[in-house]
Design a protein around this motif. Sequence first.
Motif, PDB file in Angstrom:
ATOM      1  N   HIS A  79      16.875  92.234 -23.506  1.00  0.00           N
ATOM      2  CA  HIS A  79      17.188  90.909 -22.960  1.00  0.00           C
ATOM      3  C   HIS A  79      17.762  89.942 -23.997  1.00  0.00           C
ATOM      4  CE1 HIS A  79      14.968  92.517 -19.643  1.00  0.00           C
ATOM      5  NE2 HIS A  79      13.855  92.555 -20.341  1.00  0.00           N
ATOM      6  N   VAL A  80      18.159  90.430 -25.172  1.00  0.00           N
ATOM      7  CA  VAL A  80      18.833  89.580 -26.157  1.00  0.00           C
ATOM      8  C   VAL A  80      20.329  89.804 -25.986  1.00  0.00           C
ATOM      9  CG1 VAL A  80      19.233  89.139 -28.603  1.00  0.00           C
ATOM     10  CG2 VAL A  80      16.918  89.565 -27.782  1.00  0.00           C
ATOM     11  N   GLU A  81      21.055  88.702 -25.795  1.00  0.00           N
ATOM     12  CA  GLU A  81      22.496  88.755 -25.550  1.00  0.00           C
ATOM     13  C   GLU A  81      23.236  87.958 -26.613  1.00  0.00           C
ATOM     14  OE1 GLU A  81      22.924  86.900 -21.760  1.00  0.00           O
ATOM     15  OE2 GLU A  81      21.676  88.381 -20.726  1.00  0.00           O
ATOM     16  N   VAL A  82      24.470  88.363 -26.878  1.00  0.00           N
ATOM     17  CA  VAL A  82      25.320  87.608 -27.793  1.00  0.00           C
ATOM     18  C   VAL A  82      25.908  86.447 -27.015  1.00  0.00           C
ATOM     19  CG1 VAL A  82      27.366  87.669 -29.251  1.00  0.00           C
ATOM     20  CG2 VAL A  82      25.832  89.632 -29.177  1.00  0.00           C
ATOM     21  N   LYS A  83      25.630  85.241 -27.488  1.00  0.00           N
ATOM     22  CA  LYS A  83      26.119  84.026 -26.829  1.00  0.00           C
ATOM     23  C   LYS A  83      27.520  83.668 -27.304  1.00  0.00           C
ATOM     24  CE  LYS A  83      23.669  80.326 -27.669  1.00  0.00           C
ATOM     25  NZ  LYS A  83      22.719  79.205 -27.666  1.00  0.00           N
ATOM     26  N   GLY A  84      27.805  83.935 -28.566  1.00  0.00           N
ATOM     27  CA  GLY A  84      29.118  83.608 -29.110  1.00  0.00           C
ATOM     28  C   GLY A  84      29.157  83.870 -30.604  1.00  0.00           C
ATOM     29  N   ALA A  85      30.349  83.753 -31.184  1.00  0.00           N
ATOM     30  CA  ALA A  85      30.523  83.954 -32.623  1.00  0.00           C
ATOM     31  C   ALA A  85      31.633  83.043 -33.115  1.00  0.00           C
ATOM     32  CB  ALA A  85      30.859  85.411 -32.916  1.00  0.00           C
ATOM     33  N   HIS A  86      31.462  82.544 -34.333  1.00  0.00           N
ATOM     34  CA  HIS A  86      32.531  81.748 -34.931  1.00  0.00           C
ATOM     35  C   HIS A  86      32.522  81.921 -36.449  1.00  0.00           C
ATOM     36  CE1 HIS A  86      29.088  78.957 -35.082  1.00  0.00           C
ATOM     37  NE2 HIS A  86      29.693  78.402 -36.108  1.00  0.00           N
ATOM     38  N   LEU A  87      33.705  81.759 -37.029  1.00  0.00           N
ATOM     39  CA  LEU A  87      33.922  81.917 -38.456  1.00  0.00           C
ATOM     40  C   LEU A  87      34.067  80.535 -39.068  1.00  0.00           C
ATOM     41  CD1 LEU A  87      34.396  84.118 -40.616  1.00  0.00           C
ATOM     42  CD2 LEU A  87      36.817  83.996 -40.077  1.00  0.00           C
TER      43      LEU A  87
END
Length: 154
Positions: free
Chosen positions: A103-111
């Motif tokens: 139930h852990v999901e990737v919400k987003g990513a940024h550099l």
Amino acid sequence: MRSFDFSPLYRSTVGFDQLQSLLDSVTHETVPTYPPYNIERTSENDYRISVAVAGFAQDDLDLEVKQNVLTISGKRAEPEGANYLHRGIAGRSFERRFQLADHVEVKGAHLENGLLHVDLVRRVPEELKPRRIEISAPAKGQKTLEGNLATAAD
């Protein structure tokens, strides 16, 4: 001697393949150290993985989630005509894997400033969350059954 024999577990369990492979991977002697990273808990259900990727552009990085494993990889092309007298900034290719809980999901990513931030959130479905069950008691004078006899509650 830091090796453990998990073969007795393999003989008596079914459906725990991921747990067994996770235990096996934790006990390996060689642990990758590049690139360095941080894992932080930003709130009760939110997490952030920050990976130091200095020198990598957004197009050089790749994120993939497959079967509860987050894979972050980077491959940078060598600049043409570069003639280094000293090369101290690591720019080698890498691949980092993070085992995600259910139930852990990737919400987003940024550099940002040479750090790749990957935001994660734990979203437990309503049917799996603990719920409160009301306890009821019979009202006075209401009949309850005990065995085969009906009696009046006091």
